[in-house]
Motif scaffolding. Sequence first.
Motif, PDB file in Angstrom:
ATOM      1  N   PRO A   1       0.882  -1.066   0.021  1.00 10.82           N
ATOM      2  CA  PRO A   1      -0.034  -0.136  -0.175  1.00 10.82           C
ATOM      3  C   PRO A   1       0.813   1.243  -0.177  1.00 10.82           C
ATOM      4  O   PRO A   1       0.300   2.550  -0.448  1.00 10.82           O
ATOM      5  N   ASP A   2       2.080   0.987   0.421  1.00 12.72           N
ATOM      6  CA  ASP A   2       2.913   2.248   0.533  1.00 12.72           C
ATOM      7  C   ASP A   2       4.090   2.228  -0.670  1.00 12.72           C
ATOM      8  O   ASP A   2       5.070   3.074  -0.657  1.00 12.72           O
ATOM      9  N   PHE A   3       3.808   1.342  -1.846  1.00 14.91           N
ATOM     10  CA  PHE A   3       4.774   1.605  -3.094  1.00 14.91           C
ATOM     11  C   PHE A   3       5.924   0.807  -2.560  1.00 14.91           C
ATOM     12  O   PHE A   3       6.988   1.115  -3.466  1.00 14.91           O
TER      13      PHE A   3
ATOM     14  N   ASN B   1      12.886   2.870  -9.259  1.00 14.30           N
ATOM     15  CA  ASN B   1      12.014   4.018  -9.620  1.00 14.30           C
ATOM     16  C   ASN B   1      11.143   4.239  -8.700  1.00 14.30           C
ATOM     17  O   ASN B   1      10.730   3.651  -7.835  1.00 14.30           O
ATOM     18  N   TRP B   2      11.077   5.738  -8.476  1.00 13.45           N
ATOM     19  CA  TRP B   2      10.195   6.323  -7.802  1.00 13.45           C
ATOM     20  C   TRP B   2       9.691   7.572  -8.249  1.00 13.45           C
ATOM     21  O   TRP B   2      10.465   8.320  -8.875  1.00 13.45           O
ATOM     22  N   GLY B   3       8.448   7.900  -7.792  1.00 15.45           N
ATOM     23  CA  GLY B   3       7.569   9.406  -8.303  1.00 15.45           C
ATOM     24  C   GLY B   3       6.788   8.970  -9.597  1.00 15.45           C
ATOM     25  O   GLY B   3       5.846   9.829  -9.750  1.00 15.45           O
TER      26      GLY B   3
ATOM     27  N   LEU C   1      17.900   1.099  -2.413  1.00 18.94           N
ATOM     28  CA  LEU C   1      17.923   2.115  -3.633  1.00 18.94           C
ATOM     29  C   LEU C   1      16.614   2.771  -3.417  1.00 18.94           C
ATOM     30  O   LEU C   1      16.722   4.111  -3.298  1.00 18.94           O
ATOM     31  N   VAL C   2      15.525   2.177  -3.449  1.00 14.67           N
ATOM     32  CA  VAL C   2      14.319   2.845  -3.307  1.00 14.67           C
ATOM     33  C   VAL C   2      14.145   3.655  -2.270  1.00 14.67           C
ATOM     34  O   VAL C   2      13.651   4.790  -1.901  1.00 14.67           O
ATOM     35  N   ALA C   3      14.453   2.801  -0.706  1.00 10.99           N
ATOM     36  CA  ALA C   3      14.823   3.965   0.386  1.00 10.99           C
ATOM     37  C   ALA C   3      15.635   5.047   0.100  1.00 10.99           C
ATOM     38  O   ALA C   3      15.206   5.997   0.845  1.00 10.99           O
ATOM     39  N   ASP C   4      16.685   4.834  -0.405  1.00 10.82           N
ATOM     40  CA  ASP C   4      17.552   6.135  -0.646  1.00 10.82           C
ATOM     41  C   ASP C   4      16.785   7.133  -1.505  1.00 10.82           C
ATOM     42  O   ASP C   4      16.980   8.512  -0.847  1.00 10.82           O
TER      43      ASP C   4
ATOM     44  N   ALA D   1      17.518   5.477 -10.322  1.00  3.77           N
ATOM     45  CA  ALA D   1      18.690   5.072  -9.812  1.00  3.77           C
ATOM     46  C   ALA D   1      19.228   3.764  -9.922  1.00  3.77           C
ATOM     47  O   ALA D   1      18.313   2.629  -9.702  1.00  3.77           O
ATOM     48  N   ALA D   2      20.439   3.624 -10.171  1.00  9.14           N
ATOM     49  CA  ALA D   2      20.910   2.325 -10.314  1.00  9.14           C
ATOM     50  C   ALA D   2      21.969   2.237  -9.324  1.00  9.14           C
ATOM     51  O   ALA D   2      22.703   3.288  -8.931  1.00  9.14           O
ATOM     52  N   GLY D   3      22.280   0.744  -8.742  1.00  8.15           N
ATOM     53  CA  GLY D   3      23.208   0.701  -8.010  1.00  8.15           C
ATOM     54  C   GLY D   3      24.574  -0.331  -8.482  1.00  8.15           C
ATOM     55  O   GLY D   3      24.232  -0.815  -9.489  1.00  8.15           O
TER      56      GLY D   3
END
Length: 259
Positions: free
Chosen positions: A151-153, A178-180, A236-239, A202-204
């Motif tokens: 629910p929070d993606f 991916n975010w946004g 990465l998503v958390a960053d 973003a890539a890591g």
Amino acid sequence: MTETPVPVPLLTFWQKVVLTFRRRWSDSGFWYGLAIFLLWPFAIFGAKVGFRGGEHIPKTGGVLLACNHVSGTDPIYDVAFVISHGRMPRFLAKAELWQTPIVRSVLGGGKHVPVYRETTRAANAFKDAVAALERGEVVAFYPEGTYTGDPDFWPMKSKNGIGRIALMTGVPVIPVANWGSQDLLPPDGRPHPFPRKRVLVAAGPPVDLEQWRGGPRTRTAMDAVTAAIMADVTKLVADLRGEEPPAIAYDPDAERKAG
């Protein structure tokens, strides 16, 4: 300190796209290339786009991109990200789509990769993905298989197809966040272009899978490899979000059983 994604200067970005396609038009296929040119102006000019970590994508050779999935626009921005760093990504799609004449031309011309979901042998489901990686392609994989059900993606628990491919090929696995994009086009399919949304990709560095390389391709090993890959994607998503992820990833199978 978390590195901030770099905003993409529109003119510079478009110059890179044109130059890349001049070199790689034969790699994209006509219809895939045309779709990119038609969609990108709306996607890039319709959002504030930021990229980070493109240097982690190898310049040559097979590479598997593990991407989280929050919106139907994710493939558009992931294509933009990869092409702006000099490679041409291929995407996995269900094999049944190759039976539809027009769709088959788009997918085949773009060298995208069919997944044979009805096969009786799990290894055969991804045989074309393995072949693409072995011939040096960049293959983009959404391990969740669909939009996240969290629910929070946050990225959810994934099936082990990507772990199987990683063990079969030994290619680098690059996590991509991916975010946004979910704010621009939520999973309900109703776009929200105004005000302009911020879309980040973003890539890591490659996921460290050395402890499983050369070992048996058991279900336990494939599950563990998949979990390691998704852990790096989630970091990465958390960053990008500047938030802590859940301690336990959302499990859609457990949700269905509970229901």
